[in-house]
Design an enzyme around this catalytic site. Sequence first.
Site: not given
Ligand code: BDR
Ligand code: CA
Length: 313
Positions: A10, A15, A40, A126, A166-167, A240-241
Amino acid sequence: MSKKIIMDCDPGHDDAIALILAGAKNSSLDILAVTTVAGNQSVEKNTKNALNVLEVMGRGDISVSVGASRPLIKPASFASQIHGKSGLDGPKLPEVPSLKPTQSYAVDVIIETLKQSEEPVTLVATGPLTNIATALIKEPSITQYLDSITIMGGGTFGNWTPTAEFNIWVDAEAAKRVFDCGVPINVFGLDVTHQVLATDAIINRFKTIDNQIAKFVVELLEFFKSTYKTHFNMDGGPIHDACTILYLLEPSLFTMQHTHIDIEHHSALTYGTMAIDLNDITNGEKNAYFATAVDVERIWVIMEDILKSYSDD
Ligand code: BDR
Ligand code: CA
């Protein structure tokens, strides 16, 4: 021999960095398809961003297919405060990408790509896990073609609620299905991703690399750093990703613990929480490898080398 992957994403600043690391010229990873999902931002914006990123990378040969526009059960929720209105604020990108998505739905592309591959495939996720859960519901036999599902998500603490990342929080019902599917899952949660912070010192290192991709990454990281300062008072954006791809490129960067993971999806208070049984309290089936430690310094060296490998011609 290259490792075959599908990237379900996303984009999203981190990403985008994951795509750039995976799709470099001499990469040991072979991206069979990119699929997009609402997360996102809307799936339309995330798709546009994926196409623009592949264009900047010079990888118009990789297909992009549009996936789910909302989670399995809940309405969609976006992370504009972190990634901006476009989902990829910072660099100036075309309003209308010159690359176009395929006509096929991402879920079907995942299923067909897996069935057609002569080798086992790693599904890299991701974003929220909606497309992958839908593919598993539509065609449960795809598990036989997968060697792992490698995700960014979860952790022992949260960033969207006190306990949920979040994911996973966007689509906990989907995450639950994925964790129950029987394929080994590599999990890069906030415990490690929050250590891989692109601070000013790191951004300045990347500024010395003289090519378009490095400049693009610097613009992404500058924007990401500013929103992480505002919203989380952190001194850099966690990439992160990108941890998923860095692991596939160089597994020794991370320490992984084989463990049982379940996903909470009933409670209003803890919806989207990842229950990680690191102390083996439940004696549950070990369905995941959870990243517990990371060699941060070596990550920046590897990332620098990959960015240098992109040339402008
Ligand atoms: C995740 O949430 C998204 O905002 C980022 O792309 C990442 O995948 C981090 O919590
Ligand atoms: Ca992401």
